[in-house]
Design a protein around this motif. Structure first.
Motif, PDB file in Angstrom:
ATOM      1  N   GLU A 143       0.810  -1.222   0.000  1.00  0.00           N
ATOM      2  CA  GLU A 143       0.000   0.000   0.000  1.00  0.00           C
ATOM      3  C   GLU A 143       0.841   1.269   0.000  1.00  0.00           C
ATOM      4  N   GLY A 144       2.149   1.122   0.075  1.00  0.00           N
ATOM      5  CA  GLY A 144       3.016   2.292   0.007  1.00  0.00           C
ATOM      6  C   GLY A 144       3.332   2.947   1.331  1.00  0.00           C
ATOM      7  N   THR A 145       3.116   2.265   2.444  1.00  0.00           N
ATOM      8  CA  THR A 145       3.525   2.815   3.734  1.00  0.00           C
ATOM      9  C   THR A 145       5.041   2.964   3.737  1.00  0.00           C
ATOM     10  N   ARG A 146       5.540   4.175   4.011  1.00  0.00           N
ATOM     11  CA  ARG A 146       6.968   4.434   3.859  1.00  0.00           C
ATOM     12  C   ARG A 146       7.781   4.082   5.094  1.00  0.00           C
ATOM     13  N   VAL A 147       7.168   4.185   6.277  1.00  0.00           N
ATOM     14  CA  VAL A 147       7.858   3.797   7.507  1.00  0.00           C
ATOM     15  C   VAL A 147       6.932   2.892   8.305  1.00  0.00           C
ATOM     16  N   LEU A 148       7.362   1.647   8.515  1.00  0.00           N
ATOM     17  CA  LEU A 148       6.630   0.701   9.339  1.00  0.00           C
ATOM     18  C   LEU A 148       7.158   0.837  10.760  1.00  0.00           C
ATOM     19  N   ASN A 149       6.270   1.169  11.688  1.00  0.00           N
ATOM     20  CA  ASN A 149       6.671   1.528  13.045  1.00  0.00           C
ATOM     21  C   ASN A 149       6.319   0.384  14.000  1.00  0.00           C
ATOM     22  N   PHE A 150       7.347  -0.325  14.487  1.00  0.00           N
ATOM     23  CA  PHE A 150       7.193  -1.458  15.395  1.00  0.00           C
ATOM     24  C   PHE A 150       7.412  -1.024  16.848  1.00  0.00           C
ATOM     25  N   ALA A 151       6.886  -1.813  17.786  1.00  0.00           N
ATOM     26  CA  ALA A 151       7.045  -1.494  19.206  1.00  0.00           C
ATOM     27  C   ALA A 151       6.918  -2.756  20.048  1.00  0.00           C
ATOM     28  N   TYR A 152       7.477  -2.695  21.250  1.00  0.00           N
ATOM     29  CA  TYR A 152       7.201  -3.669  22.305  1.00  0.00           C
ATOM     30  C   TYR A 152       7.525  -3.012  23.641  1.00  0.00           C
ATOM     31  N   HIS A 153       7.085  -3.641  24.739  1.00  0.00           N
ATOM     32  CA  HIS A 153       7.378  -3.138  26.084  1.00  0.00           C
ATOM     33  C   HIS A 153       8.618  -3.840  26.625  1.00  0.00           C
ATOM     34  N   SER A 154       9.557  -3.087  27.163  1.00  0.00           N
ATOM     35  CA  SER A 154      10.815  -3.688  27.612  1.00  0.00           C
ATOM     36  C   SER A 154      10.629  -4.778  28.671  1.00  0.00           C
ATOM     37  N   PRO A 155       9.652  -4.721  29.598  1.00  0.00           N
ATOM     38  CA  PRO A 155       9.510  -5.824  30.548  1.00  0.00           C
ATOM     39  C   PRO A 155       9.151  -7.161  29.901  1.00  0.00           C
ATOM     40  N   SER A 156       8.724  -7.151  28.631  1.00  0.00           N
ATOM     41  CA  SER A 156       8.447  -8.409  27.942  1.00  0.00           C
ATOM     42  C   SER A 156       9.712  -9.206  27.666  1.00  0.00           C
ATOM     43  N   LEU A 157      10.874  -8.622  27.881  1.00  0.00           N
ATOM     44  CA  LEU A 157      12.125  -9.349  27.667  1.00  0.00           C
ATOM     45  C   LEU A 157      12.386 -10.401  28.744  1.00  0.00           C
ATOM     46  N   VAL A 158      11.639 -10.323  29.836  1.00  0.00           N
ATOM     47  CA  VAL A 158      11.797 -11.279  30.939  1.00  0.00           C
ATOM     48  C   VAL A 158      10.428 -11.857  31.260  1.00  0.00           C
ATOM     49  N   PRO A 159      10.284 -13.177  31.281  1.00  0.00           N
ATOM     50  CA  PRO A 159       8.962 -13.764  31.527  1.00  0.00           C
ATOM     51  C   PRO A 159       8.356 -13.322  32.862  1.00  0.00           C
ATOM     52  N   GLY A 160       7.036 -13.137  32.823  1.00  0.00           N
ATOM     53  CA  GLY A 160       6.285 -12.893  34.043  1.00  0.00           C
ATOM     54  C   GLY A 160       5.986 -11.449  34.367  1.00  0.00           C
ATOM     55  N   HIS A 161       6.336 -10.523  33.476  1.00  0.00           N
ATOM     56  CA  HIS A 161       6.161  -9.108  33.801  1.00  0.00           C
ATOM     57  C   HIS A 161       5.150  -8.383  32.915  1.00  0.00           C
ATOM     58  N   THR A 162       4.728  -9.012  31.832  1.00  0.00           N
ATOM     59  CA  THR A 162       3.641  -8.455  31.020  1.00  0.00           C
ATOM     60  C   THR A 162       2.684  -9.591  30.665  1.00  0.00           C
ATOM     61  N   PRO A 163       1.470  -9.269  30.248  1.00  0.00           N
ATOM     62  CA  PRO A 163       0.538 -10.320  29.833  1.00  0.00           C
ATOM     63  C   PRO A 163       0.990 -11.047  28.563  1.00  0.00           C
ATOM     64  N   TYR A 164       1.981 -10.511  27.881  1.00  0.00           N
ATOM     65  CA  TYR A 164       2.375 -11.036  26.577  1.00  0.00           C
ATOM     66  C   TYR A 164       3.486 -12.077  26.661  1.00  0.00           C
TER      67      TYR A 164
END
Length: 329
Positions: free
Chosen positions: A269-290
Motif C-alpha cells: 500500500e506504500g507505507t513508507r515507515v513501518l513503526n514497530f514497538a514492544y514493552h521492555s519488561p516483555s524481555l523477561v517472563p512474568g512481567h507483562t501479559p504477553y
C-alpha cells in the motif's frame, strides 16, 4: 466526562529522495508493575532493564536500530541507567522519552484511569511532569531528548505545544486505528499510518504506530471494523473467517502469520515507515501479559526472527529516529 481527545492528521511528510521504505523500532522502556492492579505511585521495579543490552545486541545483529523511549522510574534508577549506557555503547540506539504520569512526579493529581493519560492532566501539571522526565534523560545522554511517546498513547490538547516548547521533534504517541475513549483516553480511529507534520507550525513529525487491516474485506478498513464492533463478537468472527483483521506491528498479542501478512499489505500500500514497538519488561517472563513464561519468550524471539527476515527480503531497511528526522522534508 469530556469526550475523548481526537487528534487530526496534518501535512504528510515528504521524504528525501532515496529514503525508500523503512522500518523503525521504538521500545516502551518502562518499569515493571501489575497490569491488573489500580494505578499507584510506588510498587514498581526495573529489574528487567538488565535484559536490554543482550536484547539490543540480538536485534541489532538482525538489522534493527532500536529507539528506547524511557520513562521516569527507568531514567532515575542507577542500575537501569547503567543498562541504558551499555546499550548506547553498542551503537544503533537512541534514547527518547515516555511519560507514565502515575509514576512521574510531581504527584498533584488523583490517580485514576482518566489521569493515567497524561494529556488529560492540567497543562501546567503535564508540563511539570515532562520537565522532570526531560531533565532526567538529559543527564543520562548529555543532550535533551527529541523523541516522545505518551504512556498509554495518552496525548491531549496541550501535549504537542508542550513538546515543541521543550525541543521535541518527533512524536510516536498516536496508535493508528485504535480508540481509547472508553477508558478516558484519546481516539485515534481517524489516524492512518503515514507520517505527518503536526504541532505548532508543523514543527513535530508524527510517526503513528503502524496498524494494518488485512483480510478479503480489508478495503472496508476502519469503517467496517467500527461497524463490526457494534455486533457481539463481530470482530472476532470477521477475523476467524479471514475477512477483516486489525493488526498492529508488535510481537505482543499479535500472531506471527497475521503480522507477516500485514507487513506485505503495508509495503504494497506504500507505507513508507513501518513503526514497530514492544514493552521492555516483555524481555523477561512474568512481567507483562504477553510474555508470561519461557515458552512465550521463545515465541517472542521467533517472531522477531521471522519478521526481520521478511523485512530484509522486501528490501525494507532499518531507520533510527535520527534517520527519520534527517529524511523528513
Amino acid at each position: 466526562m469530556s469526550p475523548p481527545f481526537r487528534p487530526a492528521d496534518g501535512r504528510p511528510v515528504v521524504w528525501r529522495a532515496g529514503f525508500g521504505t523503512r522500518f523503525t523500532l521504538l521500545v516502551d522502556t518502562e518499569e515493571e508493575f501489575d497490569w491488573r492492579a489500580p494505578f499507584r505511585h510506588d510498587g514498581w521495579g526495573v529489574a528487567t532493564t538488565a535484559a536490554l543490552p543482550d536484547a539490543h545486541a540480538r536485534l541489532a545483529g538482525m538489522g534493527a536500530r532500536s529507539g528506547y523511549l524511557v520513562d521516569y522510574p527507568v531514567a532515575t534508577d542507577p542500575a537501569a541507567i547503567d543498562a541504558l549506557r551499555a546499550v548506547m555503547a553498542q551503537g544503533d540506539a537512541t534514547i527518547g522519552a515516555q511519560l507514565h504520569p502515575w509514576v512521574n512526579p510531581p504527584f498533584d493529581e488523583a490517580l485514576s484511569n482518566h489521569s493515567s493519560f497524561a494529556g488529560n492532566l492540567p497543562k501546567a501539571l503535564e508540563g511539570a511532569k515532562l520537565d522532570r522526565l526531560t531533565d532526567a534523560l538529559t543527564a543520562i545522554i548529555g543532550t535533551a531528548p527529541t523523541v516522545y511517546r505518551a504512556g498509554r498513547y495518552g496525548l491531549g490538547p496541550n501535549t504537542l505545544k508542550l513538546l515543541a516548547a521543550r525541543g521535541y521533534r518527533l512524536d510516536s504517541s498516536m496508535r493508528a486505528r485504535y480508540d481509547y475513549g472508553a477508558q478516558g483516553g484519546p481516539d485515534y480511529r481517524a489516524i492512518a499510518n503515514h507520517a505527518f507534520r503536526t504541532g505548532p507550525d508543523g514543527g513535530i513529525v508524527e510517526l503513528p504506530l503502524t496498524t494494518v487491516f488485512t483480510g478479503r474485506l480489508r478495503r472496508g478498513g476502519a469503517h467496517l471494523y467500527r461497524a463490526a464492533g457494534r455486533i457481539p463478537r463481530g470482530r472476532g468472527v470477521l477475523a476467524r473467517l479471514g475477512l477483516l483483521h486489525r493488526v498492529a506491528l508488535t510481537p505482543e498479542d499479535m500472531p506471527l502469520a497475521d503480522v507477516l501478512e500485514a507487513i506485505r499489505v503495508a509495503v504494497g500500500e506504500g507505507t513508507r515507515v513501518l513503526n514497530f514497538a514492544y514493552h521492555s519488561p516483555s524481555l523477561v517472563p512474568g512481567h507483562t501479559p504477553y510474555v508470561r513464561d519461557a515458552a512465550d519468550l521463545v515465541a517472542f524471539w521467533r517472531w522477531w526472527d521471522a519478521v526481520l527476515a521478511l523485512l530484509a527480503r522486501l528490501d525494507v531497511h532499518a531507520a533510527s529516529s535520527d534517520d527519520i528526522l534527517a529524511a523528513a522534508d
